[in-house]
Scaffold this motif. Sequence first.
Motif, short mmCIF file in Angstrom:
data_model
loop_
_atom_site.label_atom_id
_atom_site.label_comp_id
_atom_site.label_asym_id
_atom_site.label_seq_id
_atom_site.Cartn_x
_atom_site.Cartn_y
_atom_site.Cartn_z
N ASP A 1 101.64 32.66 31.45
CA ASP A 1 101.04 33.99 31.68
C ASP A 1 101.76 34.76 32.78
OD1 ASP A 1 99.15 33.44 29.71
OD2 ASP A 1 97.74 32.57 31.16
N GLY A 2 103.09 34.65 32.77
CA GLY A 2 103.90 35.40 33.73
C GLY A 2 104.02 34.76 35.10
N VAL A 3 103.44 33.58 35.29
CA VAL A 3 103.51 32.87 36.57
C VAL A 3 104.45 31.67 36.42
CG1 VAL A 3 102.22 31.55 38.30
CG2 VAL A 3 101.21 33.59 37.26
N ARG A 4 105.41 31.56 37.33
CA ARG A 4 106.36 30.45 37.31
C ARG A 4 105.80 29.30 38.15
NH1 ARG A 4 112.41 31.85 38.98
NH2 ARG A 4 111.23 32.90 40.63
N TRP A 5 105.90 28.07 37.62
CA TRP A 5 105.40 26.88 38.30
C TRP A 5 106.60 25.99 38.65
CZ3 TRP A 5 100.03 26.01 39.05
CH2 TRP A 5 99.21 26.98 38.45
N VAL A 6 106.76 25.66 39.93
CA VAL A 6 107.94 24.94 40.42
C VAL A 6 107.52 23.69 41.19
CG1 VAL A 6 109.98 25.08 41.89
CG2 VAL A 6 109.30 27.06 40.52
N ASP A 7 108.16 22.58 40.85
CA ASP A 7 107.89 21.28 41.46
C ASP A 7 108.98 20.95 42.47
OD1 ASP A 7 107.64 18.57 42.08
OD2 ASP A 7 108.13 17.87 40.06
N VAL B 1 96.09 22.66 40.95
CA VAL B 1 96.71 23.52 39.94
C VAL B 1 95.70 24.54 39.43
CG1 VAL B 1 97.64 23.52 37.58
CG2 VAL B 1 98.51 21.89 39.29
N ALA B 2 94.46 24.11 39.20
CA ALA B 2 93.43 25.04 38.73
C ALA B 2 93.16 26.12 39.77
CB ALA B 2 92.15 24.28 38.41
N PHE C 1 101.64 16.89 39.18
CA PHE C 1 101.69 18.35 39.20
C PHE C 1 102.22 18.88 37.87
CE2 PHE C 1 104.42 22.11 39.94
CZ PHE C 1 103.46 23.02 40.37
N ALA C 2 103.33 18.31 37.42
CA ALA C 2 103.94 18.76 36.16
C ALA C 2 103.00 18.53 34.98
CB ALA C 2 105.27 18.05 35.94
N ASP C 3 102.32 17.38 34.97
CA ASP C 3 101.37 17.10 33.88
C ASP C 3 100.26 18.14 33.86
OD1 ASP C 3 102.82 14.89 33.14
OD2 ASP C 3 101.49 13.43 34.11
N ALA C 4 99.74 18.48 35.04
CA ALA C 4 98.65 19.46 35.11
C ALA C 4 99.13 20.84 34.66
CB ALA C 4 98.09 19.51 36.53
N VAL C 5 100.35 21.20 35.02
CA VAL C 5 100.89 22.49 34.61
C VAL C 5 101.12 22.53 33.10
CG1 VAL C 5 102.87 24.04 34.81
CG2 VAL C 5 101.93 22.95 36.85
N ALA D 1 99.54 20.83 30.87
CA ALA D 1 98.22 20.91 30.24
C ALA D 1 97.71 22.35 30.28
CB ALA D 1 97.25 19.97 30.94
N LEU D 2 97.98 23.03 31.38
CA LEU D 2 97.60 24.43 31.51
C LEU D 2 98.32 25.27 30.46
CD1 LEU D 2 96.05 26.45 33.41
CD2 LEU D 2 98.21 26.67 34.65
N ALA D 3 99.62 24.99 30.28
CA ALA D 3 100.40 25.73 29.30
C ALA D 3 99.94 25.47 27.88
CB ALA D 3 101.88 25.37 29.44
N ALA D 4 99.36 24.26 27.64
CA ALA D 4 98.91 23.90 26.30
C ALA D 4 97.61 24.59 25.91
CB ALA D 4 98.76 22.38 26.19
N GLY D 5 96.97 25.25 26.86
CA GLY D 5 95.76 25.98 26.53
C GLY D 5 94.50 25.17 26.75
N PRO D 6 93.38 25.58 26.18
CA PRO D 6 92.09 24.94 26.44
C PRO D 6 92.08 23.45 26.13
CG PRO D 6 91.77 27.03 25.36
CD PRO D 6 93.25 26.79 25.35
#
Length: 486
Positions: A335-341, A426-427, A461-465, A467-472
């Motif tokens: 959603d336009g937000v970059r997630w960096v580990d 992450v949430a 962190f990457a797993d949570a992100v 999962a976020l990208a995968a939707g509900p």
Amino acid sequence: MTTAERLRDTAVTVAGLGVSGVPAAKALHALGARVTVVNAGAGDAQRAQAAELEALGITVRLGDGDTLPAGTGLVVTTPGWKPASPLFAAAAAAGVEVWGDVELAWRLRGPGAAPWLAVTGTNGKTTTTRMLASILTAAGLRTAAVGNIGVSLLDVVLGEREYDVLAVELSSYQLHWAPGIRPHSAVVLNLAPDHLDWHGSMAAYTADKGRIFHGNQVACVYNTADKETERLVREADVAEGCRAIGFTLGAPGLSEFGVVDGILVDRAFVEDRAHRAQELAETADVRPPAPHNIANALAAAALARAYGVEPAAVREGLRAFRPDAHRIAEVATVDGVRWVDDSKATNTHAAQASLTAYDPVVWLAGGLAKGAVFDELAAAAAPRLRAAVLFGADRALIREALARHAPQVPVTELERTDTGAMSEAVAAARGLARPGDTVLLAPACASMDMFDNYNQRGDMFADAVRALAAGPAGAAAQDAAARDTH
């Protein structure tokens, strides 16, 4: 008398097991030394290692790391043992030398052995060493990235494979116990407070880092933005003709590497360096092209050029290099937000370098502070911060520093201290970030209060992100996994 001849039938005490102690014990035993390994811990892993060594005829004493075995003629220590350990006091009282495993490897090098291009610094060591190895490989040289990077120098030095040159990462621990090494060329990337509980003071830590320059043959490479690294060069006792070579993110001066209009250039190892510079690569060839990673690339290029590598190989090697996991690694854009580990940012200096690469930032931070203070980091980060999400044992120290230096920054503090806290972090970050922002995991702390290591922290962190990208559906699965950790 060679070192190998000296060691034959000598009673050698190896201090510690682990990734360094076991190879050292095996190598010494193979050379004919009478080896005793002492180790304070006596857990399952140590007992398994002890059994492996005892099967070879090596004596192992578990649960006693303080007592010097009678008749010891030499102590070889693994890097983690503090200089103030009683074992070393006993060795000093008995007039017994103490070598680290790096010193042992250096002394066991044979005639015509591969020279060392050595790398140290508070942050960026592994990345720079791997970049250097990639450049050397691109030049057609037989090489390997070794040392503190996880590959035993002893295994490389005593192995059958032949090398032209080695890219050697050295920690401050290793350098403390390696007074005799004499690299071809070396770099100190940067200096910031770290491991002071081991060294005892910043001065001692800095002095141990500076050992890497002593005896250099061709080049001592320093960071022009860090005057302490330049001071270490000035004070080093080097071979005649050895040069001081700086690197900078700006335009280079004489005998420096730098950046001009997005181009990495060499103004040190070129003819007529007073009037010209050699193009090496573009900043876009460096992945990721964050400022501190450009600095790493310049340092690696300087060492490679000191060894005589052609400019084309520098570009090719940098293009081929891929950073290790958890080092400013982009996980996803959602959603336009970059997630960096950048879970590897385990101290304030590393976190500040990471934060400098992004703007605006929702910052995820916290863990074990290791005695660090966060005021300078909070002040530097303040203009870039959209918000902060804090977790871990010493999160209050960061919260208090932000309150002093960035009171306008919203702070979310998580009290949960199990691994499931990462999903909550992450949430929380998702609710704070806006399109165009970067959510950056750069903890500025060690991980062991909540995680096995920084790798597990970054993985979660990457797993949570993801999962976020995968939707509900992905978020629901991640929530379920987090609940299972209670």
